[in-house]
Design a protein around this motif. Structure first.
Motif, PDB file in Angstrom:
ATOM      1  N   PHE A 100     -32.622 -31.168  46.685  1.00 21.43           N
ATOM      2  CA  PHE A 100     -32.957 -32.198  47.672  1.00 21.43           C
ATOM      3  C   PHE A 100     -34.422 -32.079  48.069  1.00 21.43           C
ATOM      4  O   PHE A 100     -35.083 -31.057  47.810  1.00 21.43           O
ATOM      5  N   THR A 101     -34.914 -33.109  48.724  1.00 22.44           N
ATOM      6  CA  THR A 101     -36.274 -33.084  49.243  1.00 22.44           C
ATOM      7  C   THR A 101     -36.393 -33.992  50.453  1.00 22.44           C
ATOM      8  O   THR A 101     -35.659 -34.975  50.578  1.00 22.44           O
ATOM      9  N   PHE A 102     -37.318 -33.653  51.330  1.00 24.86           N
ATOM     10  CA  PHE A 102     -37.703 -34.518  52.445  1.00 24.86           C
ATOM     11  C   PHE A 102     -39.138 -35.009  52.224  1.00 24.86           C
ATOM     12  O   PHE A 102     -39.809 -35.398  53.174  1.00 24.86           O
ATOM     13  N   CYS A 103     -39.582 -34.966  50.987  1.00 22.66           N
ATOM     14  CA  CYS A 103     -40.955 -35.308  50.633  1.00 22.66           C
ATOM     15  C   CYS A 103     -40.985 -36.548  49.740  1.00 22.66           C
ATOM     16  O   CYS A 103     -40.615 -36.445  48.562  1.00 22.66           O
ATOM     17  N   ASP A 156     -43.444 -25.535  51.814  1.00 22.25           N
ATOM     18  CA  ASP A 156     -44.614 -25.103  51.052  1.00 22.25           C
ATOM     19  C   ASP A 156     -45.884 -25.184  51.901  1.00 22.25           C
ATOM     20  O   ASP A 156     -45.846 -25.554  53.085  1.00 22.25           O
ATOM     21  N   SER A 157     -46.993 -24.822  51.300  1.00 23.91           N
ATOM     22  CA  SER A 157     -48.262 -24.773  52.030  1.00 23.91           C
ATOM     23  C   SER A 157     -48.760 -26.154  52.429  1.00 23.91           C
ATOM     24  O   SER A 157     -49.665 -26.276  53.261  1.00 23.91           O
ATOM     25  N   ASP A 158     -48.185 -27.206  51.855  1.00 28.49           N
ATOM     26  CA  ASP A 158     -48.522 -28.581  52.244  1.00 28.49           C
ATOM     27  C   ASP A 158     -47.648 -29.076  53.390  1.00 28.49           C
ATOM     28  O   ASP A 158     -47.775 -30.229  53.816  1.00 28.49           O
ATOM     29  N   GLY A 159     -46.739 -28.212  53.860  1.00 27.81           N
ATOM     30  CA  GLY A 159     -45.865 -28.596  54.958  1.00 27.81           C
ATOM     31  C   GLY A 159     -44.662 -29.403  54.530  1.00 27.81           C
ATOM     32  O   GLY A 159     -43.941 -29.938  55.376  1.00 27.81           O
ATOM     33  N   GLN A 160     -44.416 -29.493  53.214  1.00 26.95           N
ATOM     34  CA  GLN A 160     -43.276 -30.254  52.704  1.00 26.95           C
ATOM     35  C   GLN A 160     -42.023 -29.378  52.677  1.00 26.95           C
ATOM     36  O   GLN A 160     -42.098 -28.168  52.420  1.00 26.95           O
ATOM     37  N   VAL A 161     -40.867 -30.005  52.938  1.00 23.72           N
ATOM     38  CA  VAL A 161     -39.596 -29.282  52.973  1.00 23.72           C
ATOM     39  C   VAL A 161     -38.681 -29.806  51.876  1.00 23.72           C
ATOM     40  O   VAL A 161     -38.474 -31.026  51.751  1.00 23.72           O
ATOM     41  N   PHE A 162     -38.095 -28.900  51.091  1.00 19.76           N
ATOM     42  CA  PHE A 162     -37.190 -29.257  49.990  1.00 19.76           C
ATOM     43  C   PHE A 162     -36.364 -28.025  49.664  1.00 19.76           C
ATOM     44  O   PHE A 162     -36.510 -26.979  50.303  1.00 19.76           O
ATOM     45  N   GLY A 163     -35.486 -28.121  48.676  1.00 19.62           N
ATOM     46  CA  GLY A 163     -34.673 -26.958  48.338  1.00 19.62           C
ATOM     47  C   GLY A 163     -33.482 -27.291  47.472  1.00 19.62           C
ATOM     48  O   GLY A 163     -33.484 -28.296  46.738  1.00 19.62           O
ATOM     49  N   THR A 183     -40.043 -34.863  40.970  1.00 14.94           N
ATOM     50  CA  THR A 183     -40.652 -33.656  41.526  1.00 14.94           C
ATOM     51  C   THR A 183     -40.314 -33.544  43.004  1.00 14.94           C
ATOM     52  O   THR A 183     -40.523 -34.491  43.774  1.00 14.94           O
ATOM     53  N   LEU A 184     -39.776 -32.404  43.422  1.00 20.22           N
ATOM     54  CA  LEU A 184     -39.320 -32.232  44.801  1.00 20.22           C
ATOM     55  C   LEU A 184     -40.477 -31.994  45.754  1.00 20.22           C
ATOM     56  O   LEU A 184     -40.427 -32.415  46.920  1.00 20.22           O
ATOM     57  N   LEU A 223     -35.971 -26.715  59.519  1.00 22.88           N
ATOM     58  CA  LEU A 223     -35.241 -27.981  59.569  1.00 22.88           C
ATOM     59  C   LEU A 223     -35.144 -28.522  60.988  1.00 22.88           C
ATOM     60  O   LEU A 223     -34.835 -27.780  61.925  1.00 22.88           O
ATOM     61  N   LEU A 224     -35.384 -29.810  61.137  1.00 29.40           N
ATOM     62  CA  LEU A 224     -35.188 -30.491  62.404  1.00 29.40           C
ATOM     63  C   LEU A 224     -33.714 -30.870  62.538  1.00 29.40           C
ATOM     64  O   LEU A 224     -32.984 -30.941  61.529  1.00 29.40           O
TER      65      LEU A 224
END
Length: 262
Positions: A186-189, A157-164, A244-245, A103-104
């Motif tokens: 939540f998601t940042f994607c 994930d392996s695509d560099g996406q952040v969620f949870g 989809t997250l 997380l930034l």
């Protein structure tokens, strides 16, 4: 000297021909009491108002801008706005026991604004991380022992996406679903979104030795992880009304962090 210039302009408009220096300043510029001499100037009412109006001329306003004369309201406005923004930013910036690798700082602030009220003021404590504890759901459950706090799971994930997901209580092995309406996903994607409980069902969290899942309804989970914490899946579900997250419904886990508030 600049102030004297403005003051002299003002005096000349009201009492033309009177030397300001004779009234207020000595030859060397030292201030002393005014000379006991009365000056009387009789003008018509119209002339009086003309001279007052002259104080609002563009020339005088230009001079004030050149001298950078500002009002108290201007100063307060310029000083208060950034200070208020800094204070608001500080109030949503928790202390972390360890630096987050996922997380930034601005993402942490965004998440903090949606956490349950009972977490406010508590530092974030990293209780599980794949880099430190390995990729095992069994180990994940073991690190939850003794906790009595909501926990925040962050996945990259392996695509560099952040969620949870934010779980209202620590993860555990269960026969059925558990948790409360504090739980959300939540998601940042591609941008930050939070999906909170819709009230349609109470399928918040379910854990066993083979998987960990969040949300349900219609046979799909908002977020599902396998026992090796290697493969995951995300679908829309009725519990949170989410989309989809992850970037793709099926994804591979690169890292996980779990934070407690204590």
């Amino acid at each position: 000297m600049l102030f004297k210039t403005v003051l002299r302009r003002w005096c000349n408009l009201i009492c033309p021909g009177k030397e300001m220096s004779r009234l207020w300043y000595g030859k060397k510029g030292r201030r002393h009491q005014p000379i006991n001499q009365k000056y009387t100037l009789v003008v018509s009412v119209a002339e009086y108002h003309r001279r007052i109006d002259a104080l609002n001329t563009e020339e005088l306003r230009t001079l004030c801008r050149r001298l950078q004369i500002t009002t108290r309201e201007d100063v307060n406005s310029k000083q208060t706005t950034p200070v208020r923004a800094d204070l608001e930013s500080e109030s949503f910036r928790p202390n972390l026991s360890d630096p987050s690798d996922l997380l930034l700082p601005d993402q942490i602030e965004k998440l903090t604004k949606h956490l349950p009220p009972r977490t406010i003021g508590y530092p974030w404590t990293l209780v599980y991380g794949t880099g430190k504890h390995g990729t095992s759901l069994k180990t994940l459950y073991r690190t939850m022992t003794g906790l009595d706090t909501p926990v925040l799971m962050v996945i990259k994930d392996s695509d560099g996406q952040v969620f949870g997901a934010l779980a209202s209580e620590p993860f555990k092995v269960s026969d059925g679903f558990y948790g409360t309406g504090e739980t959300f996903v939540f998601t940042f994607c591609p941008e930050f979104e939070v999906f909170k409980w819709t009230g349609d069902n109470m399928f918040f969290i379910k854990g066993d030795m083979d998987s960990l899942a969040f949300g349900g309804g219609g046979g799909e989970f908002a977020l599902w992880l396998d026992g090796d914490l290697y493969h995951g899946r995300s679908h829309s579900c009725k519990t949170f009304g989410n989309h989809t997250l992850s970037k793709k419904e099926d994804f591979f886990i690169q890292d996980i962090e779990i934070w407690a508030f204590e």
